[in-house]
Enzyme design. Structure first.
Site, PDB file in Angstrom:
ATOM      1  N   ASP A  97       0.827  -1.100   0.004  1.00 41.77           N
ATOM      2  CA  ASP A  97       0.002  -0.017   0.013  1.00 41.77           C
ATOM      3  C   ASP A  97       0.826   1.191  -0.041  1.00 41.77           C
ATOM      4  OD1 ASP A  97      -2.087   1.777   0.415  1.00 41.77           O
ATOM      5  OD2 ASP A  97      -3.110   0.500   1.928  1.00 41.77           O
ATOM      6  N   ASP A 192      -2.930   4.573  -2.278  1.00 44.41           N
ATOM      7  CA  ASP A 192      -3.867   5.493  -1.411  1.00 44.41           C
ATOM      8  C   ASP A 192      -4.188   6.808  -1.950  1.00 44.41           C
ATOM      9  OD1 ASP A 192      -4.992   5.456   1.203  1.00 44.41           O
ATOM     10  OD2 ASP A 192      -3.645   7.327   1.705  1.00 44.41           O
ATOM     11  N   GLU A 242      -7.033   4.055  -5.227  1.00 49.00           N
ATOM     12  CA  GLU A 242      -8.137   4.312  -4.433  1.00 49.00           C
ATOM     13  C   GLU A 242      -8.554   5.787  -4.953  1.00 49.00           C
ATOM     14  OE1 GLU A 242      -9.504   4.909   0.121  1.00 49.00           O
ATOM     15  OE2 GLU A 242      -7.569   5.804  -0.494  1.00 49.00           O
ATOM     16  N   HIS A 316     -10.904  -1.274   5.471  1.00 52.58           N
ATOM     17  CA  HIS A 316     -10.595  -0.573   6.802  1.00 52.58           C
ATOM     18  C   HIS A 316     -11.176   0.583   7.003  1.00 52.58           C
ATOM     19  CE1 HIS A 316      -7.861   1.020   3.955  1.00 52.58           C
ATOM     20  NE2 HIS A 316      -7.465   2.004   5.117  1.00 52.58           N
ATOM     21  N   ASP A 317     -11.907   1.297   6.296  1.00 48.09           N
ATOM     22  CA  ASP A 317     -12.524   2.442   6.381  1.00 48.09           C
ATOM     23  C   ASP A 317     -13.916   2.422   6.271  1.00 48.09           C
ATOM     24  OD1 ASP A 317     -10.116   3.839   6.123  1.00 48.09           O
ATOM     25  OD2 ASP A 317     -10.148   4.238   3.987  1.00 48.09           O
TER      26      ASP A 317
HETATM   27  O1  TEU Z   1      -8.628   6.772   2.700  1.00 47.48           O
HETATM   28  C1  TEU Z   1      -9.067   7.843   1.991  1.00 47.48           C
HETATM   29  C2  TEU Z   1     -10.512   8.502   1.920  1.00 47.48           C
HETATM   30  O2  TEU Z   1     -10.626   9.460   1.609  1.00 47.48           O
HETATM   31  C3  TEU Z   1     -11.414   7.900   2.828  1.00 47.48           C
HETATM   32  O3  TEU Z   1     -11.715   6.302   2.768  1.00 47.48           O
HETATM   33  C4  TEU Z   1     -11.578   8.243   4.129  1.00 47.48           C
HETATM   34  O4  TEU Z   1     -10.481   7.463   5.064  1.00 47.48           O
HETATM   35  C5  TEU Z   1     -12.795   8.202   4.719  1.00 47.48           C
HETATM   36  O5  TEU Z   1     -13.796   8.876   3.673  1.00 47.48           O
HETATM   37  C6  TEU Z   1     -13.200   9.119   5.867  1.00 47.48           C
HETATM   38  O6  TEU Z   1     -14.212   9.112   6.240  1.00 47.48           O
HETATM   39  C7  TEU Z   1      -7.296   6.301   2.627  1.00 47.48           C
HETATM   40  C8  TEU Z   1      -7.015   5.424   3.604  1.00 47.48           C
HETATM   41  O7  TEU Z   1      -7.870   4.197   3.227  1.00 47.48           O
HETATM   42  C9  TEU Z   1      -7.427   5.590   5.036  1.00 47.48           C
HETATM   43  O8  TEU Z   1      -7.313   4.757   5.994  1.00 47.48           O
HETATM   44  C10 TEU Z   1      -6.531   6.792   5.439  1.00 47.48           C
HETATM   45  O9  TEU Z   1      -6.867   7.409   6.684  1.00 47.48           O
HETATM   46  C11 TEU Z   1      -6.544   8.134   4.364  1.00 47.48           C
HETATM   47  O10 TEU Z   1      -6.504   7.445   2.881  1.00 47.48           O
HETATM   48  C12 TEU Z   1      -5.409   8.869   4.765  1.00 47.48           C
HETATM   49  O11 TEU Z   1      -4.060   8.325   4.064  1.00 47.48           O
END
Ligand code: TEU
Ligand code: CA
Length: 536
Positions: A97, A192, A242, A316-317
């Site tokens: 990642d 990411d 992403e 995980h989000d």
């Molecule tokens: O996530 C990016 C993101 O915009 C969303 O999934 C966000 O975490 C969510 O909308 C919040 O409500 C990525 C990663 O997957 C996440 O774990 C990180 O916190 C984020 O980027 C920052 O690196």
């Protein structure tokens, strides 16, 4: 998209919560190594593992302070190399990642920038008079540095300063990181928030607003991705970006079949159908009509243009899907299998997030003290400051917090669900006594065994991995249906997203049942029934 990935499924591991090998309550790389046999038994070919690089862990590793070293909390470089080799021996490849939109504020580049070194200040985005923007995690998106008299941009936490991709040196540094992991034998990459890296031209002249809304699919994004892919030679590997709040047109370019950009994209529109007026921190049942609309547009649109989607409900989000669009009570098993069927029969590459294959549920935390995620803690404070009662704020976190998806993997009914011999860093829901790997291994009708079957079907039926897709009118808003076709083969998928008996009309159902979660095929769809019929 290269053909060789099309019949594969990806498994996602959130390192901190997967398996703890040394009793400190934190999942680690040796924990992953000890479970490679389990992952292999699912039939998946790729494993996306979330960041385990050096990090102060302000955002659980999405704040990297050293891209080329393993965070001692998770293990050593030797453990990492062994993990890659052992997966390889089982025919599985890791996708690492790459968090390239920002670094940690403890990264040496940012430390140098803070001393006023102009070379490193240009690695980040410093401005004198920035507009009033809010960050994605809540609060201002520009942080003032008194010693420099300037502000820096952070789309996420203040401990995650955004990198300046318009500086070619930054892009070279990041390519080196990709080359480094590629040379270690990694088989693919997840990038990411990649569509946020190219920022709008004149940042300071933009009006106040949401930083996330301004910084997506920026002016140089395709150029930067093409350069990254070309110069690191990852065009033939499995790669996923992403892509936040993006459009179909953009994702067609990001995943175009020429291989000049990525294999596929994550997009999130289908996971906002329970956001009231577009807001995450609200409570609303999913709008099934909108859900159908979104899948129709994206599946058929990507199909027509040759783009490729990453298919997923969980990561995980996200809160757990069975608690969200299913029913974790009476129809726990049926709804988890139905949701799995819906995703796994679609056109694209399915991702299984650890524990999803068990039907793991939301966390059911009772107190704010149970939460650990920076976003949950920030928004709890924001909601309380805005006058939301404690009970209401906790109810919203209970449905929406990212910690719902981060509770440890439930391996057994024993101490801490078999996750650690010590005490887990995040509490485990009580239902681990019945929802766990050991129990489901012993039940031929378990969600776990059903997921194995879904993975196997994709591997064996080209109509699933390569067929075209078209949504069908089932005559019932609660039953979503689509058709896959390849040559003379036709697959019909019907999924009842409700807990009641539902009828469908106008659907031509003939052929044999390939998989389903209720016995036999019915004119009447049972609660949360999923039915997959193969003709030809
Ligand atoms: O996530 C990016 C993101 O915009 C969303 O999934 C966000 O975490 C969510 O909308 C919040 O409500 C990525 C990663 O997957 C996440 O774990 C990180 O916190 C984020 O980027 C920052 O690196
Ligand atoms: Ca550990």
């Amino acid at each position: 998209m290269q053909d060789k990935y099309k019949n594969s499924t990806v498994y996602q591991i959130y390192v901190k919560s997967f398996c703890d090998s040394n009793g400190d309550g934190i999942g680690d790389l040796n924990g992953i190594r000890s479970k490679l046999g389990y992952i292999h038994s699912l039939g998946v070919k790729y494993i996306w593992v979330t960041p385990f690089f050096c990090s102060p862990m302000a955002d659980n590793g999405y704040d990297v302070s050293d891209y080329r070293n393993v965070n001692p909390m998770f293990g050593t470089m030797q453990d990492c190399e062994a993990m890659i080799a052992e997966a390889d021996a089982l025919g599985m490849g890791f996708m690492f990642d790459m968090v390239f939109n920002h670094t940690s504020d403890e990264h040496e580049w940012f430390r140098k920038a803070l001393t006023g070194d102009p070379e490193y200040m240009d690695y980040y985005i410093f401005r004198d008079n920035p507009p009033e923007w809010t960050s994605i995690f809540g609060g201002p998106a520009w942080e003032y540095v008194p010693s420099l008299g300037k502000y820096y941009l952070h789309l996420f936490d203040p401990k995650q300063p955004d990198l300046n991709w318009d500086n070619p040196k930054v892009r070279e540094e990041l390519k080196d990181v990709v080359r480094f992991w590629k040379s270690k034998g990694v088989k693919g990459f997840r990038f990411d928030v990649l569509n946020r890296v190219s920022k709008p031209g004149n940042l300071t002249s933009l009006p106040p607003g949401n930083a996330g809304a301004y910084c997506k699919d920026g002016p140089h994004i395709h150029e930067y991705i093409q350069e990254l892919v070309r110069d690191t030679g990852i065009g033939e590997m499995i790669t996923v970006g992403e892509m936040a709040s993006t459009t179909l047109e953009q994702c067609i370019k990001y995943s175009n079949p020429s291989g000049s950009e990525l294999s596929m994209c994550f997009n999130f529109h289908h996971l906002k159908v329970d956001y009231k007026d577009g807001g995450k921190w609200t409570l609303m049942p999913p709008d099934l009509h909108e859900l159908r609309q979104i899948f129709t547009t994206w599946q058929e649109g990507m199909n027509a243009a040759g783009g490729w989607q990453a298919l997923f409900w969980c990561n995980h989000d996200q809160p757990r899907i069975v608690s969200r669009f299913g029913d974790e009570g009476q129809y726990w098993k049926e709804s988890a299998k139905m949701l799995g069927t819906f995703i796994h029969m679609l056109r694209g590459t399915p991702y299984i997030y650890q524990g999803e294959e068990l039907g793991m549920t939301n966390a059911h935390f009772r107190s704010i003290d149970d939460y650990r995620d920076v976003e949950a803690l920030n928004y709890y404070r924001i909601m309380r400051d805005n006058g939301t009662s404690e009970a209401d704020a906790l109810a919203i976190l209970g449905a929406k917090s990212r910690d719902n998806g981060r509770t440890p993997m439930q391996w057994t009914a024993g101490h801490e669900a078999g996750f650690t011999s010590g005490t887990s860093w995040l509490s485990i829901p009580d239902n681990y006594m019945s929802i766990n790997v050991e129990a489901e291994e012993n039940d031929p009708g378990s969600i776990l065994n059903y997921y194995r079957e879904l993975v196997r079907l994709r591997e064996n039926y080209p109509v699933i991995s390569e067929g075209s897709v078209k949504f069908i009118d089932t005559g019932n808003d609660k039953v979503l249906g689509y058709e896959r076709a390849l040559g003379s083969q036709r697959l019909v998928v019907l999924c009842n997203f409700s807990g009641s008996d539902e009828t469908v009309s106008g659907v031509d159902i003939k052929g044999k049942v390939l998989i389903g979660n209720w016995s036999g095929s019915h004119r009447m769809m049972k609660p949360y029934e999923a039915l997959v019929i193969l003709e030809g």
